[in-house]
Write an enzyme that holds these catalytic residues in place. Structure first.
Site, PDB file in Angstrom:
ATOM      1  N   PHE A   1       2.182   6.571 -11.188  1.00 33.73           N
ATOM      2  CA  PHE A   1       3.174   7.256 -10.357  1.00 33.73           C
ATOM      3  C   PHE A   1       4.550   6.598 -10.560  1.00 33.73           C
ATOM      4  O   PHE A   1       4.644   5.377 -10.632  1.00 33.73           O
ATOM      5  CB  PHE A   1       2.727   7.122  -8.893  1.00 33.73           C
ATOM      6  CG  PHE A   1       3.474   7.994  -7.942  1.00 33.73           C
ATOM      7  CD1 PHE A   1       3.173   9.332  -7.803  1.00 33.73           C
ATOM      8  CD2 PHE A   1       4.480   7.456  -7.151  1.00 33.73           C
ATOM      9  CE1 PHE A   1       3.867  10.129  -6.901  1.00 33.73           C
ATOM     10  CE2 PHE A   1       5.181   8.250  -6.251  1.00 33.73           C
ATOM     11  CZ  PHE A   1       4.867   9.591  -6.123  1.00 33.73           C
TER      12      PHE A   1
ATOM     13  N   ASP B   1      -2.606   0.134  -5.880  1.00 35.84           N
ATOM     14  CA  ASP B   1      -1.987   1.209  -5.107  1.00 35.84           C
ATOM     15  C   ASP B   1      -3.082   2.211  -4.770  1.00 35.84           C
ATOM     16  O   ASP B   1      -3.636   2.855  -5.673  1.00 35.84           O
ATOM     17  CB  ASP B   1      -0.852   1.865  -5.893  1.00 35.84           C
ATOM     18  CG  ASP B   1      -0.053   2.818  -5.001  1.00 35.84           C
ATOM     19  OD1 ASP B   1      -0.658   3.402  -4.070  1.00 35.84           O
ATOM     20  OD2 ASP B   1       1.156   2.977  -5.230  1.00 35.84           O
TER      21      ASP B   1
ATOM     22  N   TYR C   1       0.375   9.235   4.579  1.00 37.08           N
ATOM     23  CA  TYR C   1       0.707  10.653   4.832  1.00 37.08           C
ATOM     24  C   TYR C   1      -0.042  11.605   3.914  1.00 37.08           C
ATOM     25  O   TYR C   1       0.137  12.808   4.002  1.00 37.08           O
ATOM     26  CB  TYR C   1       2.214  10.899   4.731  1.00 37.08           C
ATOM     27  CG  TYR C   1       2.892  10.398   3.474  1.00 37.08           C
ATOM     28  CD1 TYR C   1       2.829  11.120   2.293  1.00 37.08           C
ATOM     29  CD2 TYR C   1       3.603   9.205   3.478  1.00 37.08           C
ATOM     30  CE1 TYR C   1       3.446  10.663   1.149  1.00 37.08           C
ATOM     31  CE2 TYR C   1       4.228   8.733   2.344  1.00 37.08           C
ATOM     32  CZ  TYR C   1       4.150   9.463   1.171  1.00 37.08           C
ATOM     33  OH  TYR C   1       4.759   8.998   0.047  1.00 37.08           O
ATOM     34  N   LYS C   2      -0.883  11.063   3.012  1.00 36.35           N
ATOM     35  CA  LYS C   2      -1.663  11.935   2.120  1.00 36.35           C
ATOM     36  C   LYS C   2      -2.997  12.238   2.803  1.00 36.35           C
ATOM     37  O   LYS C   2      -3.015  12.905   3.823  1.00 36.35           O
ATOM     38  CB  LYS C   2      -1.773  11.252   0.761  1.00 36.35           C
ATOM     39  CG  LYS C   2      -0.390  11.175   0.103  1.00 36.35           C
ATOM     40  CD  LYS C   2      -0.336  10.386  -1.174  1.00 36.35           C
ATOM     41  CE  LYS C   2       1.072  10.491  -1.768  1.00 36.35           C
ATOM     42  NZ  LYS C   2       1.312   9.519  -2.824  1.00 36.35           N
TER      43      LYS C   2
HETATM   44  C1  PLP Z   1       2.599   9.026  -3.028  1.00 36.08           C
HETATM   45  C2  PLP Z   1       2.657   7.762  -3.776  1.00 36.08           C
HETATM   46  C3  PLP Z   1       3.653   6.819  -3.503  1.00 36.08           C
HETATM   47  C4  PLP Z   1       4.738   7.123  -2.496  1.00 36.08           C
HETATM   48  O1  PLP Z   1       5.565   6.043  -2.219  1.00 36.08           O
HETATM   49  P1  PLP Z   1       6.599   6.154  -1.003  1.00 36.08           P
HETATM   50  O2  PLP Z   1       7.244   4.845  -0.966  1.00 36.08           O
HETATM   51  O3  PLP Z   1       5.807   6.501   0.213  1.00 36.08           O
HETATM   52  O4  PLP Z   1       7.532   7.273  -1.302  1.00 36.08           O
HETATM   53  C5  PLP Z   1       3.633   5.633  -4.213  1.00 36.08           C
HETATM   54  N1  PLP Z   1       2.675   5.388  -5.150  1.00 36.08           N
HETATM   55  C6  PLP Z   1       1.696   6.281  -5.427  1.00 36.08           C
HETATM   56  C7  PLP Z   1       0.659   5.965  -6.442  1.00 36.08           C
HETATM   57  C8  PLP Z   1       1.669   7.493  -4.746  1.00 36.08           C
HETATM   58  O5  PLP Z   1       0.725   8.378  -5.021  1.00 36.08           O
END
Ligand code: PLP
Length: 421
Positions: free
Chosen positions: A130, A207, A232-233
């Site tokens: 990501f 992560d 939030y997922k």
């Molecule tokens: C959704 C997601 C994020 C989001 O990071 P934010 O700081 O909440 O915007 C980070 N890493 C991964 C792998 C994700 O899927």
């Protein structure tokens, strides 16, 4: 496998988690034209309890309690962390803290881990991870004069642990890796990779954003040292919900995070002259937590814990398995291919389908009440959330996709190229 709609409906009747659907808003929309929300891995649905839980904090704790509620708020990051630890992450009490965003938590733990490996000058990440993860790694490397080693991963099948092993040597300080790949849903074995890194003397910051609430992380059993993830997922904590971080108990005293805020301070209200980090996981806190947002996180975390992560993973595997089988049987003739691992044990709770017109198909689906995500280069990503997605929802979504393809309805939409230029 019986791929009829009746069989999907029978699977719903037999689903031990079926009762959770009515605890989310949107369940009342149940006609043939209903919204089929398959993007729970970007933003989970709203639990029915959440508005009242947030209102309670606003009206009672803020409105009436005012600053007298402060003492409760200080504890809350850890209390919700403990709910996630026990119910979702397979961690022990006092190892998980809620606050800040995933990106910021990743930065904190990455710097702390790199500091704990002095003399090593390489950070490893995955070339297909990501974006925010890769950017944070690049930024930390630039600040510290370290080198980034990006390992390649197949965009459909995910990271091969053998490829990672080949990138690990005595120069590597920290590995940053997603448990579940955001595009394909490919799953990495946390225990296997943790052991590989440990054998090389490196730490891993996991992560768990696309895994938390969908598949077990079993952090204690896996021997994991550090992790972060979104709420939030699949955890349904709402837009902007604060993230969680995990630090294995035995490592907490050894690590220091780089943002020396007063919430990480021992005896915070002594307001002492110098930073002296608190014992335990509290030292990874920075400043005042987002108290209103945490009320929503707590509802979502408790729902997932109540359902049980093993049952959630089993249903997620079955939902995505049905989606894959339907794509093979009913969509392949229209040029759709499965772009995710076929083995349920090797994926999270989302699946990508590849098609040259993926962008147009995504737009056409949204107009027909199906919400997936477009992902580069040519993927439509579907995230059926085991708490509230039914087997018939997956069936109907694939049926609407088939209708679009049969009628070539997507061809009337602009291509992605015309969107960006
Ligand atoms: C959704 C997601 C994020 C989001 O990071 P934010 O700081 O909440 O915007 C980070 N890493 C991964 C792998 C994700 O899927």
């Amino acid at each position: 496998m019986d791929l009829s709609r009746a069989a999907a409906s029978a699977a719903d009747d037999a689903d031990p988690l079926a009762g959770f659907r009515s605890r989310f808003t949107g369940a009342e929309d149940d006609g043939p034209d209903r919204l089929l929300y398959l993007d729970g891995n970007s933003l989970g649905r709203l639990p029915r309890e959440t508005p009242a839980a947030v209102a309670r904090v606003v009206e009672q704790e803020w409105g009436r309690g005012l600053v007298g509620s402060w003492a409760d708020w200080v504890e809350r990051s850890r209390r919700i962390g403990d709910v996630l630890a026990a119910g979702v992450l397979g961690a022990r009490p006092g190892e998980v803290l809620v606050g800040d965003s995933t990106s910021v938590d990743l930065y904190k733990l990455l710097v702390a881990a790199a500091d704990a490996r002095p003399g090593r000058d390489v950070l490893v990440c995955c070339a297909d991870d990501f974006p925010t993860d890769r950017y944070v790694v690049a930024g930390v490397a630039a600040q510290r004069g370290m080198t980034v080693r990006e390992v390649d991963a197949d965009i459909d099948e995910g990271l091969d642990p053998g490829v990672l092993a080949a990138a690990l040597d005595e120069r590597v300080a920290v590995v940053v890796l997603s448990q579940v790949a955001y595009r394909s849903g490919a799953l990495v074995d946390v225990a296997v990779v943790t052991r590989l890194a440990r054998d090389a003397g490196a730490l891993v910051v996991w992560d768990l954003s696309h895994g938390a609430g969908a598949v077990p992380a079993d952090l204690t059993a896996a021997g994991a040292d550090l992790a972060v993830g979104c709420t939030y997922k699949y955890l349904n904590g709402g837009p902007g919900a604060p993230a969680f971080l995990y630090v294995r108990r035995e490592l907490q005293e050894e690590l220091r995070q780089p943002i020396w805020g007063w919430f990480g301070q021992r005896d915070q209200f002594a307001m002492g002259p110098v930073y002296d980090p608190a014992a335990g996981v509290d030292r990874f806190a920075v400043g005042t937590p987002p108290v209103l947002a945490m009320a929503a996180v707590e509802v979502g975390a408790r729902l997932s814990a109540e359902a049980g992560i093993d049952r959630l993973a089993a249903k997620g595997g079955a939902l995505t398995g049905l989606l894959i089988a339907l794509a093979d049987a009913r969509l392949a003739e229209h040029g759709v291919t499965v772009a995710s691992p076929r083995d349920a044990a090797r994926r999270g709770s989302h699946v990508s389908l590849a098609h040259p017109a993926a962008w147009q198909l995504t737009r056409a689906l949204v107009d027909r009440g199906v919400v997936p995500d477009f992902r580069t280069p040519d993927r439509v990503r579907f995230g059926p959330a085991p708490l509230y997605t039914r087997f018939v929802d997956v069936w109907d979504a694939m049926d609407r996709l088939r209708t679009v393809l049969v009628e070539r309805a997507h061809e009337g939409y602009p291509t992605e190229r015309s969107r960006v230029t």
